[in-house]
Design a protein around this motif. Structure first.
Motif, PDB file in Angstrom:
ATOM      1  N   ILE A 105       0.799  -1.856  -0.491  1.00 41.21           N
ATOM      2  CA  ILE A 105      -0.048  -0.216   0.137  1.00 41.21           C
ATOM      3  C   ILE A 105       0.741   1.332  -0.166  1.00 41.21           C
ATOM      4  O   ILE A 105       0.014   1.868  -1.265  1.00 41.21           O
ATOM      5  CB  ILE A 105      -1.191  -0.373   1.544  1.00 41.21           C
ATOM      6  N   ALA A 106       2.303   0.985   0.455  1.00 41.58           N
ATOM      7  CA  ALA A 106       2.826   2.461   1.326  1.00 41.58           C
ATOM      8  C   ALA A 106       3.482   2.296  -0.380  1.00 41.58           C
ATOM      9  O   ALA A 106       3.745   3.619  -0.590  1.00 41.58           O
ATOM     10  CB  ALA A 106       3.837   1.863   1.723  1.00 41.58           C
ATOM     11  N   GLU A 107       4.142   1.892  -0.721  1.00 45.06           N
ATOM     12  CA  GLU A 107       3.798   2.009  -2.183  1.00 45.06           C
ATOM     13  C   GLU A 107       3.481   1.774  -3.685  1.00 45.06           C
ATOM     14  O   GLU A 107       4.121   2.542  -5.214  1.00 45.06           O
ATOM     15  CB  GLU A 107       5.054   0.499  -2.703  1.00 45.06           C
ATOM     16  N   ARG A 108       2.004   2.193  -3.299  1.00 44.20           N
ATOM     17  CA  ARG A 108       0.889   2.248  -4.920  1.00 44.20           C
ATOM     18  C   ARG A 108       0.400   3.427  -4.577  1.00 44.20           C
ATOM     19  O   ARG A 108      -0.218   3.858  -4.502  1.00 44.20           O
ATOM     20  CB  ARG A 108       0.097   1.135  -4.890  1.00 44.20           C
ATOM     21  N   ALA A 109       0.709   4.465  -2.937  1.00 36.38           N
ATOM     22  CA  ALA A 109       0.186   5.064  -2.810  1.00 36.38           C
ATOM     23  C   ALA A 109       0.162   6.401  -3.431  1.00 36.38           C
ATOM     24  O   ALA A 109      -1.303   7.196  -3.141  1.00 36.38           O
ATOM     25  CB  ALA A 109       1.053   5.848  -1.740  1.00 36.38           C
ATOM     26  N   THR A 110       1.021   6.269  -4.575  1.00 38.94           N
ATOM     27  CA  THR A 110       0.661   7.489  -5.684  1.00 38.94           C
ATOM     28  C   THR A 110      -0.331   7.359  -6.086  1.00 38.94           C
ATOM     29  O   THR A 110      -1.070   7.810  -6.966  1.00 38.94           O
ATOM     30  CB  THR A 110       1.853   7.689  -6.754  1.00 38.94           C
ATOM     31  N   THR A 111      -0.290   6.270  -6.904  1.00 38.94           N
ATOM     32  CA  THR A 111      -1.240   5.012  -8.298  1.00 38.94           C
ATOM     33  C   THR A 111      -2.998   5.099  -6.921  1.00 38.94           C
ATOM     34  O   THR A 111      -3.983   5.039  -8.399  1.00 38.94           O
ATOM     35  CB  THR A 111      -0.916   4.122  -9.077  1.00 38.94           C
ATOM     36  N   ARG A 112      -2.882   4.789  -6.102  1.00 37.71           N
ATOM     37  CA  ARG A 112      -3.818   4.272  -5.023  1.00 37.71           C
ATOM     38  C   ARG A 112      -4.388   3.468  -6.139  1.00 37.71           C
ATOM     39  O   ARG A 112      -5.237   3.314  -6.012  1.00 37.71           O
ATOM     40  CB  ARG A 112      -5.155   5.733  -5.343  1.00 37.71           C
ATOM     41  N   LEU A 114      -4.689  -0.906  -6.325  1.00 38.64           N
ATOM     42  CA  LEU A 114      -4.663  -2.146  -5.818  1.00 38.64           C
ATOM     43  C   LEU A 114      -4.870  -3.037  -6.981  1.00 38.64           C
ATOM     44  O   LEU A 114      -6.223  -3.375  -6.988  1.00 38.64           O
ATOM     45  CB  LEU A 114      -4.445  -2.941  -4.275  1.00 38.64           C
ATOM     46  N   ARG A 115      -3.984  -5.073  -7.166  1.00 35.06           N
ATOM     47  CA  ARG A 115      -4.874  -5.547  -8.484  1.00 35.06           C
ATOM     48  C   ARG A 115      -4.559  -6.421  -8.064  1.00 35.06           C
ATOM     49  O   ARG A 115      -3.387  -6.637  -7.962  1.00 35.06           O
ATOM     50  CB  ARG A 115      -4.111  -5.014  -9.993  1.00 35.06           C
ATOM     51  N   THR A 156      -8.237   2.187  -5.658  1.00 34.34           N
ATOM     52  CA  THR A 156      -9.145   0.845  -6.875  1.00 34.34           C
ATOM     53  C   THR A 156      -8.652   0.065  -6.764  1.00 34.34           C
ATOM     54  O   THR A 156      -7.495  -0.456  -5.633  1.00 34.34           O
ATOM     55  CB  THR A 156      -8.625   1.576  -8.373  1.00 34.34           C
ATOM     56  N   VAL A 157      -9.730  -1.128  -5.571  1.00 42.54           N
ATOM     57  CA  VAL A 157      -9.342  -2.611  -5.394  1.00 42.54           C
ATOM     58  C   VAL A 157      -9.912  -3.568  -6.455  1.00 42.54           C
ATOM     59  O   VAL A 157     -10.778  -3.246  -6.867  1.00 42.54           O
ATOM     60  CB  VAL A 157      -9.449  -2.562  -3.812  1.00 42.54           C
ATOM     61  N   GLU A 158      -9.004  -3.958  -7.209  1.00 38.90           N
ATOM     62  CA  GLU A 158     -10.171  -4.843  -7.906  1.00 38.90           C
ATOM     63  C   GLU A 158      -8.727  -6.562  -7.571  1.00 38.90           C
ATOM     64  O   GLU A 158      -8.106  -6.376  -7.968  1.00 38.90           O
ATOM     65  CB  GLU A 158      -9.415  -4.483  -9.422  1.00 38.90           C
ATOM     66  N   VAL A 159      -9.851  -7.200  -7.804  1.00 36.23           N
ATOM     67  CA  VAL A 159      -9.326  -9.276  -7.082  1.00 36.23           C
ATOM     68  C   VAL A 159     -10.389  -9.549  -8.697  1.00 36.23           C
ATOM     69  O   VAL A 159     -11.032  -9.774  -8.760  1.00 36.23           O
ATOM     70  CB  VAL A 159      -9.721  -9.239  -5.305  1.00 36.23           C
ATOM     71  N   LEU A 160      -9.570 -10.138  -9.036  1.00 32.67           N
ATOM     72  CA  LEU A 160      -9.278 -11.398 -10.416  1.00 32.67           C
ATOM     73  C   LEU A 160      -9.411 -12.805  -9.065  1.00 32.67           C
ATOM     74  O   LEU A 160      -8.607 -13.481  -9.087  1.00 32.67           O
ATOM     75  CB  LEU A 160      -9.240 -11.552 -11.657  1.00 32.67           C
ATOM     76  N   GLY A 161     -10.554 -13.545  -9.002  1.00 32.52           N
ATOM     77  CA  GLY A 161     -10.585 -15.027  -8.633  1.00 32.52           C
ATOM     78  C   GLY A 161     -10.430 -16.653 -10.198  1.00 32.52           C
ATOM     79  O   GLY A 161     -11.559 -15.949 -10.635  1.00 32.52           O
ATOM     80  N   THR A 162      -9.858 -16.911 -10.545  1.00 38.42           N
ATOM     81  CA  THR A 162      -9.658 -18.262 -11.054  1.00 38.42           C
ATOM     82  C   THR A 162      -9.811 -19.381 -10.661  1.00 38.42           C
ATOM     83  O   THR A 162      -9.283 -19.560  -9.896  1.00 38.42           O
ATOM     84  CB  THR A 162      -8.732 -17.639 -12.393  1.00 38.42           C
ATOM     85  N   ASP A 163     -10.347 -20.217 -11.618  1.00 34.46           N
ATOM     86  CA  ASP A 163     -10.669 -21.748 -11.638  1.00 34.46           C
ATOM     87  C   ASP A 163     -10.695 -22.692 -11.960  1.00 34.46           C
ATOM     88  O   ASP A 163     -11.106 -21.746 -13.378  1.00 34.46           O
ATOM     89  CB  ASP A 163     -11.508 -21.582  -9.759  1.00 34.46           C
ATOM     90  N   ASP A 212     -19.167  -4.572  -0.145  1.00 33.74           N
ATOM     91  CA  ASP A 212     -17.872  -3.860  -0.291  1.00 33.74           C
ATOM     92  C   ASP A 212     -16.736  -4.752  -0.863  1.00 33.74           C
ATOM     93  O   ASP A 212     -15.834  -4.947  -1.340  1.00 33.74           O
ATOM     94  CB  ASP A 212     -17.176  -3.242   0.764  1.00 33.74           C
ATOM     95  N   ALA A 213     -16.964  -6.310  -0.548  1.00 35.70           N
ATOM     96  CA  ALA A 213     -16.364  -6.793  -1.142  1.00 35.70           C
ATOM     97  C   ALA A 213     -16.477  -7.824  -2.067  1.00 35.70           C
ATOM     98  O   ALA A 213     -15.347  -7.675  -2.732  1.00 35.70           O
ATOM     99  CB  ALA A 213     -15.984  -8.173  -0.223  1.00 35.70           C
ATOM    100  N   ARG A 214     -18.302  -7.904  -2.383  1.00 35.42           N
ATOM    101  CA  ARG A 214     -18.133  -8.447  -4.005  1.00 35.42           C
ATOM    102  C   ARG A 214     -18.458  -7.637  -4.546  1.00 35.42           C
ATOM    103  O   ARG A 214     -17.293  -7.566  -5.745  1.00 35.42           O
ATOM    104  CB  ARG A 214     -19.891  -8.236  -3.800  1.00 35.42           C
ATOM    105  N   ARG A 215     -18.163  -6.251  -4.497  1.00 35.33           N
ATOM    106  CA  ARG A 215     -18.235  -5.464  -5.315  1.00 35.33           C
ATOM    107  C   ARG A 215     -16.513  -5.003  -6.623  1.00 35.33           C
ATOM    108  O   ARG A 215     -16.612  -4.848  -7.315  1.00 35.33           O
ATOM    109  CB  ARG A 215     -18.259  -3.811  -5.449  1.00 35.33           C
ATOM    110  N   VAL A 216     -15.386  -5.409  -5.775  1.00 36.15           N
ATOM    111  CA  VAL A 216     -14.001  -5.608  -5.778  1.00 36.15           C
ATOM    112  C   VAL A 216     -13.480  -7.299  -6.684  1.00 36.15           C
ATOM    113  O   VAL A 216     -12.486  -6.574  -6.672  1.00 36.15           O
ATOM    114  CB  VAL A 216     -12.695  -5.010  -4.754  1.00 36.15           C
ATOM    115  N   VAL A 217     -14.521  -7.920  -6.185  1.00 34.27           N
ATOM    116  CA  VAL A 217     -14.055  -8.991  -6.803  1.00 34.27           C
ATOM    117  C   VAL A 217     -14.960  -9.715  -8.157  1.00 34.27           C
ATOM    118  O   VAL A 217     -15.965  -9.188  -7.872  1.00 34.27           O
ATOM    119  CB  VAL A 217     -14.313 -10.452  -6.168  1.00 34.27           C
ATOM    120  N   ARG A 218     -13.862 -10.220  -8.922  1.00 33.41           N
ATOM    121  CA  ARG A 218     -14.769 -10.918 -10.565  1.00 33.41           C
ATOM    122  C   ARG A 218     -14.129 -12.477 -10.230  1.00 33.41           C
ATOM    123  O   ARG A 218     -13.218 -12.453  -9.921  1.00 33.41           O
ATOM    124  CB  ARG A 218     -14.429 -10.180 -11.639  1.00 33.41           C
TER     125      ARG A 218
END
Length: 308
Positions: A105-112, A114-115, A156-163, A212-218
Protein backbone atom coordinates in the motif's frame (compact mmCIF):
# COMPACT_ATOMS: atom_id res chain seq x y z
CA UNK A 1 5.61 -38.25 -15.74
CA UNK A 2 7.45 -36.90 -12.72
CA UNK A 3 6.40 -36.16 -9.16
CA UNK A 4 4.72 -38.96 -7.21
CA UNK A 5 4.62 -42.67 -7.91
CA UNK A 6 4.24 -43.85 -11.48
CA UNK A 7 0.92 -45.56 -12.37
CA UNK A 8 0.91 -49.35 -12.62
CA UNK A 9 1.82 -50.82 -16.02
CA UNK A 10 -0.92 -51.31 -18.59
CA UNK A 11 -2.89 -54.50 -18.22
CA UNK A 12 -2.08 -55.07 -14.55
CA UNK A 13 -5.69 -54.55 -13.45
CA UNK A 14 -7.64 -55.21 -16.63
CA UNK A 15 -9.01 -53.12 -19.52
CA UNK A 16 -11.16 -50.84 -17.33
CA UNK A 17 -8.12 -49.70 -15.38
CA UNK A 18 -6.15 -49.26 -18.60
CA UNK A 19 -8.82 -46.90 -19.95
CA UNK A 20 -8.96 -45.04 -16.65
CA UNK A 21 -5.19 -44.54 -16.75
CA UNK A 22 -5.48 -43.14 -20.27
CA UNK A 23 -8.03 -40.65 -18.97
CA UNK A 24 -5.85 -39.70 -16.01
CA UNK A 25 -2.85 -39.16 -18.26
CA UNK A 26 -5.03 -36.81 -20.33
CA UNK A 27 -6.07 -35.02 -17.11
CA UNK A 28 -2.40 -34.70 -16.11
CA UNK A 29 -1.50 -33.28 -19.51
CA UNK A 30 -4.35 -30.77 -19.69
CA UNK A 31 -4.89 -29.84 -16.04
CA UNK A 32 -1.63 -30.74 -14.33
CA UNK A 33 -3.30 -33.07 -11.80
CA UNK A 34 -0.99 -35.97 -11.02
CA UNK A 35 -2.07 -39.59 -11.29
CA UNK A 36 -2.35 -41.47 -8.01
CA UNK A 37 -4.14 -44.59 -6.80
CA UNK A 38 -7.01 -42.86 -4.91
CA UNK A 39 -7.86 -40.83 -8.01
CA UNK A 40 -7.72 -43.95 -10.16
CA UNK A 41 -10.03 -45.87 -7.80
CA UNK A 42 -12.46 -42.96 -7.74
CA UNK A 43 -12.66 -42.84 -11.53
CA UNK A 44 -13.00 -46.64 -11.76
CA UNK A 45 -16.05 -46.46 -9.46
CA UNK A 46 -17.59 -43.71 -11.58
CA UNK A 47 -17.08 -45.52 -14.91
CA UNK A 48 -17.52 -49.19 -13.89
CA UNK A 49 -21.13 -49.36 -15.09
CA UNK A 50 -20.27 -48.20 -18.62
CA UNK A 51 -19.81 -50.98 -21.24
CA UNK A 52 -16.15 -51.26 -22.23
CA UNK A 53 -16.80 -50.62 -25.93
CA UNK A 54 -18.73 -47.45 -25.15
CA UNK A 55 -16.14 -46.39 -22.59
CA UNK A 56 -13.27 -46.86 -25.06
CA UNK A 57 -15.03 -44.69 -27.62
CA UNK A 58 -15.72 -42.02 -24.98
CA UNK A 59 -12.11 -42.04 -23.75
CA UNK A 60 -10.91 -41.47 -27.31
CA UNK A 61 -13.32 -38.51 -27.65
CA UNK A 62 -12.08 -37.02 -24.36
CA UNK A 63 -8.44 -37.40 -25.40
CA UNK A 64 -9.16 -35.50 -28.59
CA UNK A 65 -11.21 -32.77 -26.90
CA UNK A 66 -9.70 -29.40 -25.93
CA UNK A 67 -9.35 -28.52 -22.24
CA UNK A 68 -12.33 -26.14 -22.38
CA UNK A 69 -14.79 -28.56 -23.99
CA UNK A 70 -17.98 -29.37 -22.01
CA UNK A 71 -17.29 -33.13 -21.93
CA UNK A 72 -13.75 -32.71 -20.63
CA UNK A 73 -14.80 -30.12 -18.05
CA UNK A 74 -17.55 -32.47 -16.83
CA UNK A 75 -14.88 -35.11 -16.19
CA UNK A 76 -12.84 -32.59 -14.18
CA UNK A 77 -15.89 -31.66 -12.09
CA UNK A 78 -16.13 -35.29 -10.98
CA UNK A 79 -12.46 -35.56 -10.08
CA UNK A 80 -11.62 -32.29 -8.33
CA UNK A 81 -12.48 -31.38 -4.75
CA UNK A 82 -13.34 -27.78 -3.89
CA UNK A 83 -13.15 -28.14 -0.11
CA UNK A 84 -11.92 -24.92 1.50
CA UNK A 85 -13.02 -22.32 4.03
CA UNK A 86 -12.61 -18.65 4.83
CA UNK A 87 -9.25 -17.50 6.22
CA UNK A 88 -7.75 -20.94 5.96
CA UNK A 89 -4.29 -20.85 7.58
CA UNK A 90 -4.87 -17.72 9.64
CA UNK A 91 -1.13 -16.91 10.16
CA UNK A 92 -0.92 -16.43 6.40
CA UNK A 93 -3.71 -13.84 6.43
CA UNK A 94 -2.22 -12.16 9.51
CA UNK A 95 1.08 -11.85 7.66
CA UNK A 96 -0.66 -10.37 4.63
CA UNK A 97 -2.56 -7.78 6.64
CA UNK A 98 0.19 -6.89 9.09
CA UNK A 99 3.32 -6.95 6.93
CA UNK A 100 3.00 -7.54 3.20
CA UNK A 101 -0.05 -5.42 2.32
CA UNK A 102 1.04 -2.34 4.35
CA UNK A 103 4.32 -2.33 2.42
CA UNK A 104 2.49 -2.74 -0.89
CA UNK A 105 0.00 0.00 0.00
CA UNK A 106 2.82 2.42 0.83
CA UNK A 107 4.49 1.69 -2.51
CA UNK A 108 1.23 2.16 -4.46
CA UNK A 109 0.18 5.37 -2.68
CA UNK A 110 0.75 7.47 -5.83
CA UNK A 111 -1.53 5.46 -8.09
CA UNK A 112 -3.97 4.34 -5.35
CA UNK A 113 -4.61 1.15 -7.30
CA UNK A 114 -4.24 -2.45 -6.11
CA UNK A 115 -4.77 -5.35 -8.49
CA UNK A 116 -4.68 -8.90 -7.15
CA UNK A 117 -5.16 -12.40 -8.57
CA UNK A 118 -6.37 -15.41 -6.57
CA UNK A 119 -5.44 -18.39 -8.78
CA UNK A 120 -7.25 -21.64 -8.05
CA UNK A 121 -9.82 -19.91 -5.86
CA UNK A 122 -12.23 -22.91 -5.76
CA UNK A 123 -15.69 -21.66 -4.68
CA UNK A 124 -14.44 -18.16 -3.92
CA UNK A 125 -13.37 -18.25 -0.27
CA UNK A 126 -9.75 -17.52 -1.16
CA UNK A 127 -10.62 -14.59 -3.45
CA UNK A 128 -13.10 -12.97 -1.07
CA UNK A 129 -10.73 -13.50 1.86
CA UNK A 130 -7.96 -11.76 -0.09
CA UNK A 131 -10.29 -8.85 -0.90
CA UNK A 132 -11.40 -8.50 2.72
CA UNK A 133 -7.86 -8.55 4.11
CA UNK A 134 -6.80 -5.96 1.50
CA UNK A 135 -9.67 -3.62 2.36
CA UNK A 136 -8.95 -4.02 6.08
CA UNK A 137 -5.27 -3.23 5.45
CA UNK A 138 -6.30 -0.04 3.64
CA UNK A 139 -8.39 0.93 6.68
CA UNK A 140 -5.49 0.10 9.01
CA UNK A 141 -3.27 2.44 6.96
CA UNK A 142 -5.80 5.28 7.08
CA UNK A 143 -6.78 4.99 3.40
CA UNK A 144 -10.31 3.72 4.07
CA UNK A 145 -13.02 4.75 6.50
CA UNK A 146 -15.39 2.41 8.30
CA UNK A 147 -19.00 3.63 8.38
CA UNK A 148 -22.34 2.20 9.46
CA UNK A 149 -22.96 1.24 5.82
CA UNK A 150 -19.56 -0.35 5.26
CA UNK A 151 -16.09 0.71 4.19
CA UNK A 152 -15.36 3.78 2.07
CA UNK A 153 -12.11 4.35 0.16
CA UNK A 154 -10.91 6.32 -2.84
CA UNK A 155 -8.50 3.52 -3.77
CA UNK A 156 -9.26 1.18 -6.65
CA UNK A 157 -9.10 -2.46 -5.56
CA UNK A 158 -9.59 -5.21 -8.13
CA UNK A 159 -9.41 -8.91 -7.28
CA UNK A 160 -9.60 -11.60 -9.96
CA UNK A 161 -10.54 -15.09 -8.79
CA UNK A 162 -9.99 -17.97 -11.21
CA UNK A 163 -10.52 -21.71 -11.11
CA UNK A 164 -10.54 -24.61 -13.55
CA UNK A 165 -14.07 -25.64 -12.53
CA UNK A 166 -17.10 -23.98 -14.12
CA UNK A 167 -19.30 -25.00 -11.19
CA UNK A 168 -16.90 -23.56 -8.62
CA UNK A 169 -16.72 -20.26 -10.47
CA UNK A 170 -20.53 -20.01 -10.61
CA UNK A 171 -20.79 -20.72 -6.88
CA UNK A 172 -18.12 -18.12 -6.15
CA UNK A 173 -19.93 -15.42 -8.12
CA UNK A 174 -23.10 -16.15 -6.10
CA UNK A 175 -21.20 -15.18 -2.90
CA UNK A 176 -23.52 -17.17 -0.60
CA UNK A 177 -22.10 -19.64 1.90
CA UNK A 178 -23.53 -21.78 4.65
CA UNK A 179 -23.33 -24.88 6.73
CA UNK A 180 -22.41 -26.04 10.21
CA UNK A 181 -19.44 -27.93 11.63
CA UNK A 182 -16.78 -28.18 8.93
CA UNK A 183 -18.39 -25.47 6.84
CA UNK A 184 -16.84 -22.38 5.19
CA UNK A 185 -16.92 -20.39 8.46
CA UNK A 186 -15.30 -23.06 10.65
CA UNK A 187 -12.32 -20.88 11.65
CA UNK A 188 -13.81 -17.44 11.15
CA UNK A 189 -11.95 -14.80 13.25
CA UNK A 190 -14.41 -12.57 15.09
CA UNK A 191 -12.76 -9.48 13.51
CA UNK A 192 -14.17 -10.49 10.12
CA UNK A 193 -17.73 -11.45 11.11
CA UNK A 194 -19.18 -8.15 9.85
CA UNK A 195 -18.07 -8.99 6.31
CA UNK A 196 -20.76 -11.67 6.06
CA UNK A 197 -24.45 -10.79 6.12
CA UNK A 198 -27.02 -13.39 7.36
CA UNK A 199 -29.64 -14.22 4.75
CA UNK A 200 -32.43 -14.35 7.30
CA UNK A 201 -34.97 -16.83 8.62
CA UNK A 202 -35.45 -18.57 5.27
CA UNK A 203 -31.78 -19.63 5.27
CA UNK A 204 -30.54 -19.25 8.87
CA UNK A 205 -27.24 -21.07 8.29
CA UNK A 206 -26.29 -19.06 5.21
CA UNK A 207 -24.52 -15.74 4.83
CA UNK A 208 -23.62 -13.57 1.85
CA UNK A 209 -20.33 -11.74 1.42
CA UNK A 210 -20.74 -8.02 2.17
CA UNK A 211 -21.26 -5.84 -0.88
CA UNK A 212 -18.03 -3.89 -0.26
CA UNK A 213 -16.04 -7.08 -0.91
CA UNK A 214 -18.31 -8.39 -3.69
CA UNK A 215 -17.89 -5.18 -5.66
CA UNK A 216 -14.12 -5.54 -5.97
CA UNK A 217 -14.03 -9.24 -6.93
CA UNK A 218 -14.75 -10.82 -10.30
CA UNK A 219 -14.44 -14.45 -11.32
CA UNK A 220 -13.41 -16.27 -14.48
CA UNK A 221 -12.58 -19.83 -15.49
CA UNK A 222 -8.89 -20.39 -16.12
CA UNK A 223 -6.55 -23.38 -16.34
CA UNK A 224 -3.07 -22.96 -14.85
CA UNK A 225 -1.81 -25.28 -17.60
CA UNK A 226 -2.84 -22.74 -20.25
CA UNK A 227 -0.06 -20.95 -22.09
CA UNK A 228 -1.88 -17.65 -21.69
CA UNK A 229 -2.82 -15.64 -18.62
CA UNK A 230 -6.52 -15.02 -17.82
CA UNK A 231 -8.45 -12.43 -19.78
CA UNK A 232 -8.27 -8.94 -18.35
CA UNK A 233 -4.78 -9.14 -16.82
CA UNK A 234 -3.49 -5.60 -16.12
CA UNK A 235 -0.98 -4.40 -18.70
CA UNK A 236 1.80 -4.12 -16.10
CA UNK A 237 0.86 -7.26 -14.18
CA UNK A 238 -0.74 -7.85 -10.79
CA UNK A 239 0.45 -6.23 -7.57
CA UNK A 240 -0.13 -9.53 -5.80
CA UNK A 241 -0.69 -13.07 -7.08
CA UNK A 242 -1.89 -15.70 -4.62
CA UNK A 243 -1.97 -19.43 -5.37
CA UNK A 244 -2.43 -21.59 -2.29
CA UNK A 245 -3.30 -25.27 -1.77
CA UNK A 246 -3.38 -25.87 -5.52
CA UNK A 247 0.03 -27.17 -6.58
CA UNK A 248 -0.07 -29.99 -4.05
CA UNK A 249 -2.11 -31.81 -6.73
CA UNK A 250 0.47 -31.22 -9.49
CA UNK A 251 3.42 -33.29 -10.60
CA UNK A 252 6.81 -31.62 -11.01
CA UNK A 253 6.39 -30.71 -14.67
CA UNK A 254 2.93 -29.23 -14.11
CA UNK A 255 4.15 -27.30 -11.07
CA UNK A 256 6.93 -25.79 -13.15
CA UNK A 257 4.46 -24.74 -15.85
CA UNK A 258 2.13 -23.17 -13.31
CA UNK A 259 4.93 -21.28 -11.56
CA UNK A 260 6.15 -19.95 -14.89
CA UNK A 261 2.69 -18.54 -15.58
CA UNK A 262 2.25 -17.14 -12.07
CA UNK A 263 5.63 -15.41 -11.92
CA UNK A 264 5.01 -13.84 -15.33
CA UNK A 265 1.82 -12.28 -13.97
CA UNK A 266 3.51 -10.38 -11.12
CA UNK A 267 4.23 -6.69 -11.69
CA UNK A 268 7.66 -5.21 -10.85
CA UNK A 269 7.69 -4.63 -7.11
CA UNK A 270 4.72 -7.00 -6.75
CA UNK A 271 4.34 -10.17 -4.71
CA UNK A 272 3.77 -13.88 -5.29
CA UNK A 273 2.16 -15.72 -2.36
CA UNK A 274 2.19 -19.52 -2.30
CA UNK A 275 0.88 -22.22 0.03
CA UNK A 276 2.85 -23.31 3.07
CA UNK A 277 4.06 -26.48 1.30
CA UNK A 278 4.98 -24.71 -1.96
CA UNK A 279 8.32 -23.15 -2.84
CA UNK A 280 9.65 -21.12 -5.72
CA UNK A 281 12.77 -23.02 -6.82
CA UNK A 282 16.05 -21.20 -6.18
CA UNK A 283 16.96 -21.14 -9.85
CA UNK A 284 13.54 -19.66 -10.70
CA UNK A 285 13.96 -17.02 -7.98
CA UNK A 286 17.28 -15.93 -9.47
CA UNK A 287 16.21 -16.03 -13.11
CA UNK A 288 12.84 -14.33 -12.53
CA UNK A 289 14.23 -11.84 -10.02
CA UNK A 290 12.21 -12.80 -6.93
CA UNK A 291 13.35 -12.33 -3.34
CA UNK A 292 11.99 -14.65 -0.64
CA UNK A 293 10.34 -13.19 2.48
CA UNK A 294 9.39 -15.44 5.38
CA UNK A 295 6.84 -14.73 8.10
CA UNK A 296 5.20 -16.83 10.81
CA UNK A 297 4.01 -19.92 8.85
CA UNK A 298 3.86 -17.73 5.75
CA UNK A 299 6.05 -17.37 2.68
CA UNK A 300 6.01 -14.74 -0.04
CA UNK A 301 8.24 -13.66 -2.92
CA UNK A 302 8.77 -10.07 -4.06
CA UNK A 303 9.64 -9.36 -7.65
CA UNK A 304 12.50 -6.94 -8.19
CA UNK A 305 12.20 -3.71 -10.12
CA UNK A 306 10.49 -0.40 -9.53
CA UNK A 307 6.87 -0.46 -8.45
CA UNK A 308 4.48 0.51 -11.21
Amino acid sequence: MTGGAAPPPAGSDGPLHDLVRRLLEDVRRKAGIRHDRPLERKLVRILAAMPLAVLEEWVAQIEGAPADSPDWLSLIENLTIHETYFFRDLPHHTYLRGHLLPRLIAERATTRILRLWSAGCATGEEAYGLAIVTLEALADAGHARRTAQGLETDWTVEVLGTDLSRIAVRQAANACYGGEGLGPFREMPSDYESWFVPLGAEAPLHRRVHGDARRVVRFARHNLMDAALPDGVPAGGFDLVSCRNVMIYFDDDSRERALSLLTAAVAPGGWLVLGTTDRLPDNCSRVCGFERHRGDRALAYRRGGAAV
